[in-house]
Design a protein around this motif. Structure first.
Motif, PDB file in Angstrom:
ATOM      1  N   ALA A 104      -0.597  -9.802  -3.245  1.00 56.41           N
ATOM      2  CA  ALA A 104      -1.090 -10.776  -4.221  1.00 56.41           C
ATOM      3  C   ALA A 104      -1.524  -9.996  -5.450  1.00 56.41           C
ATOM      4  CB  ALA A 104      -2.262 -11.570  -3.652  1.00 56.41           C
ATOM      5  N   GLY A 105      -1.293 -10.561  -6.618  1.00 52.88           N
ATOM      6  CA  GLY A 105      -1.683  -9.874  -7.851  1.00 52.88           C
ATOM      7  C   GLY A 105      -0.593  -8.974  -8.389  1.00 52.88           C
ATOM      8  N   GLY A 106       0.582  -9.028  -7.800  1.00 51.65           N
ATOM      9  CA  GLY A 106       1.715  -8.224  -8.243  1.00 51.65           C
ATOM     10  C   GLY A 106       2.343  -7.478  -7.088  1.00 51.65           C
ATOM     11  N   PRO A 107       3.606  -7.106  -7.244  1.00 50.55           N
ATOM     12  CA  PRO A 107       4.314  -6.404  -6.165  1.00 50.55           C
ATOM     13  C   PRO A 107       3.830  -4.969  -5.996  1.00 50.55           C
ATOM     14  CG  PRO A 107       5.710  -6.584  -8.098  1.00 50.55           C
ATOM     15  CD  PRO A 107       4.453  -7.344  -8.411  1.00 50.55           C
ATOM     16  N   VAL A 108       4.032  -4.445  -4.796  1.00 57.44           N
ATOM     17  CA  VAL A 108       3.741  -3.052  -4.467  1.00 57.44           C
ATOM     18  C   VAL A 108       5.023  -2.456  -3.908  1.00 57.44           C
ATOM     19  CG1 VAL A 108       2.387  -1.514  -2.981  1.00 57.44           C
ATOM     20  CG2 VAL A 108       1.299  -3.508  -4.018  1.00 57.44           C
ATOM     21  N   THR A 109       5.447  -1.333  -4.475  1.00 55.11           N
ATOM     22  CA  THR A 109       6.676  -0.699  -4.000  1.00 55.11           C
ATOM     23  C   THR A 109       6.394   0.135  -2.750  1.00 55.11           C
ATOM     24  OG1 THR A 109       6.380   1.323  -5.284  1.00 55.11           O
ATOM     25  CG2 THR A 109       7.520  -0.527  -6.384  1.00 55.11           C
ATOM     26  N   GLU A 110       7.464   0.496  -2.063  1.00 57.56           N
ATOM     27  CA  GLU A 110       7.308   1.344  -0.883  1.00 57.56           C
ATOM     28  C   GLU A 110       6.682   2.672  -1.266  1.00 57.56           C
ATOM     29  OE1 GLU A 110       9.751   3.028   2.954  1.00 57.56           O
ATOM     30  OE2 GLU A 110      10.690   1.552   1.650  1.00 57.56           O
ATOM     31  N   LYS A 111       7.107   3.268  -2.382  1.00 68.97           N
ATOM     32  CA  LYS A 111       6.537   4.542  -2.824  1.00 68.97           C
ATOM     33  C   LYS A 111       5.046   4.402  -3.106  1.00 68.97           C
ATOM     34  CE  LYS A 111       6.932   8.230  -6.303  1.00 68.97           C
ATOM     35  NZ  LYS A 111       5.647   8.713  -5.943  1.00 68.97           N
ATOM     36  N   GLU A 112       4.650   3.336  -3.792  1.00 64.82           N
ATOM     37  CA  GLU A 112       3.222   3.127  -4.073  1.00 64.82           C
ATOM     38  C   GLU A 112       2.422   2.986  -2.780  1.00 64.82           C
ATOM     39  OE1 GLU A 112       2.797   0.742  -8.221  1.00 64.82           O
ATOM     40  OE2 GLU A 112       3.849  -0.327  -6.614  1.00 64.82           O
ATOM     41  N   PHE A 113       2.969   2.249  -1.817  1.00 69.55           N
ATOM     42  CA  PHE A 113       2.271   2.044  -0.551  1.00 69.55           C
ATOM     43  C   PHE A 113       2.128   3.361   0.206  1.00 69.55           C
ATOM     44  CE2 PHE A 113       2.286   0.550   3.970  1.00 69.55           C
ATOM     45  CZ  PHE A 113       1.050  -0.074   3.940  1.00 69.55           C
ATOM     46  N   ARG A 114       3.200   4.138   0.274  1.00 70.25           N
ATOM     47  CA  ARG A 114       3.135   5.434   0.972  1.00 70.25           C
ATOM     48  C   ARG A 114       2.203   6.401   0.245  1.00 70.25           C
ATOM     49  NH1 ARG A 114       5.753   4.548   5.337  1.00 70.25           N
ATOM     50  NH2 ARG A 114       7.770   3.540   5.338  1.00 70.25           N
ATOM     51  N   ASP A 115       2.264   6.427  -1.082  1.00 66.99           N
ATOM     52  CA  ASP A 115       1.363   7.297  -1.859  1.00 66.99           C
ATOM     53  C   ASP A 115      -0.097   6.886  -1.666  1.00 66.99           C
ATOM     54  OD1 ASP A 115       3.543   8.728  -2.771  1.00 66.99           O
ATOM     55  OD2 ASP A 115       3.510   7.860  -4.795  1.00 66.99           O
ATOM     56  N   PHE A 116      -0.342   5.592  -1.586  1.00 65.31           N
ATOM     57  CA  PHE A 116      -1.690   5.071  -1.322  1.00 65.31           C
ATOM     58  C   PHE A 116      -2.220   5.689  -0.030  1.00 65.31           C
ATOM     59  CE2 PHE A 116      -4.233   1.992   1.055  1.00 65.31           C
ATOM     60  CZ  PHE A 116      -5.209   1.603   0.145  1.00 65.31           C
ATOM     61  N   TRP A 117      -1.440   5.577   1.053  1.00 62.60           N
ATOM     62  CA  TRP A 117      -1.902   6.083   2.350  1.00 62.60           C
ATOM     63  C   TRP A 117      -1.966   7.608   2.390  1.00 62.60           C
ATOM     64  CZ3 TRP A 117      -4.859   3.908   5.583  1.00 62.60           C
ATOM     65  CH2 TRP A 117      -4.926   2.516   5.620  1.00 62.60           C
ATOM     66  N   LYS A 118      -1.048   8.274   1.725  1.00 60.46           N
ATOM     67  CA  LYS A 118      -1.130   9.742   1.662  1.00 60.46           C
ATOM     68  C   LYS A 118      -2.448  10.172   1.040  1.00 60.46           C
ATOM     69  CE  LYS A 118       3.760  10.917   1.365  1.00 60.46           C
ATOM     70  NZ  LYS A 118       4.833  11.412   0.485  1.00 60.46           N
ATOM     71  N   GLU A 119      -2.835   9.506  -0.033  1.00 61.88           N
ATOM     72  CA  GLU A 119      -4.087   9.840  -0.719  1.00 61.88           C
ATOM     73  C   GLU A 119      -5.293   9.509   0.161  1.00 61.88           C
ATOM     74  OE1 GLU A 119      -6.705  11.324  -3.422  1.00 61.88           O
ATOM     75  OE2 GLU A 119      -4.522  11.581  -3.411  1.00 61.88           O
TER      76      GLU A 119
END
Length: 184
Positions: free
Chosen positions: A158-173
Motif C-alpha cells: 500500500a502506498g506504492g509498489p515495492v520491487t523485489e530488489k527493494e524488498f531484498r535490500d530492506f531485509w539485508k539492511e
C-alpha cells in the motif's frame, strides 16, 4: 475507540498477545516471541485495545496486535492478528489504518501465503479471504514472491509498489548485524 500500546517483556498484556500469536500463526511461520521482544531489530510491537465509547468503568478490550519493521520508506508488517471472536467487525481495518497513520510517507508491505499452494478447500478459502481483506484496505499485489521457512509468500503493498530488489535490500539492511540470519 481503538488505542495501541507497546508490547514489551513487562507488558501486562503480553500473555494475551503471546496466546494470539501462537494460535494465529502456524509453527513454521513463527519465530520465538523472545525475538519479537528483543532490541536486536528495531520493531514496532503494538497491542490494540478498544475503549468502548461511554464505558467509563470498563477496561479496554484486547483486540489484536501488530509487529512491524521500518527502514527507509518501507514498513513491513511482519505479524498482524485480530482475536478470532472479533474478526469481521472492522478491527483489522482499524489496526491497518493506525499503522498507516504512524507511517504516512512509507510504502507498507504485508506478505500472504500464496493461494495456489493451499492444500485443501478450507485453506484456500482462508487465504482468499486474507488477500481480499488486504485488497479492501488498499493493498495491491506486487511481483514479489519468496519462500521463507518452507512457506511460499506473495508481497502486497500500500502506498506504492515495492520491487523485489527493494524488498531484498530492506531485509539485508535489517538483518546485517545478526549472524546467520536469513532474509527472504
Amino acid at each position: 475507540m481503538l488505542q495501541f500500546f507497546d508490547v514489551t517483556k513487562n507488558s501486562p498484556w503480553l500473555p494475551q498477545v503471546k496466546a494470539l500469536y501462537e494460535s494465529a500463526f502456524p509453527a513454521n511461520e513463527r519465530i520465538p516471541i523472545k525475538h519479537l521482544l528483543d532490541n536486536k531489530i528495531k520493531r514496532e510491537f503494538w497491542a490494540f485495545f478498544d475503549k468502548e465509547d461511554g464505558a467509563n468503568d470498563a477496561a479496554p478490550k484486547f483486540c489484536g496486535f501488530s509487529n512491524s519493521i521500518s527502514h527507509g520508506d518501507i514498513t513491513n508488517i511482519v505479524y498482524f492478528a485480530v482475536e478470532p471472536e472479533l474478526r469481521s467487525r472492522g478491527y483489522g481495518s482499524q489496526i491497518l489504518q493506525a499503522i498507516r497513520r504512524q507511517h504516512p510517507n512509507t510504502r507498507i508491505v504485508v506478505d500472504i501465503e500464496v493461494e495456489e499452494d493451499s492444500k485443501d478447500a478450507e485453506e484456500l478459502e482462508r487465504r482468499n479471504r486474507r488477500r481480499e481483506f488486504y485488497q479492501r484496505n488498499g493493498f495491491d499485489a506486487s511481483p514479489v514472491d519468496y519462500v521463507w521457512q518452507g512457506e511460499h509468500y506473495r508481497l502486497l503493498s500500500a502506498g506504492g509498489p515495492v520491487t523485489e530488489k527493494e524488498f531484498r535490500d530492506f531485509w539485508k539492511e535489517i538483518l546485517k548485524d545478526i549472524p546467520g540470519a536469513k532474509y527472504p
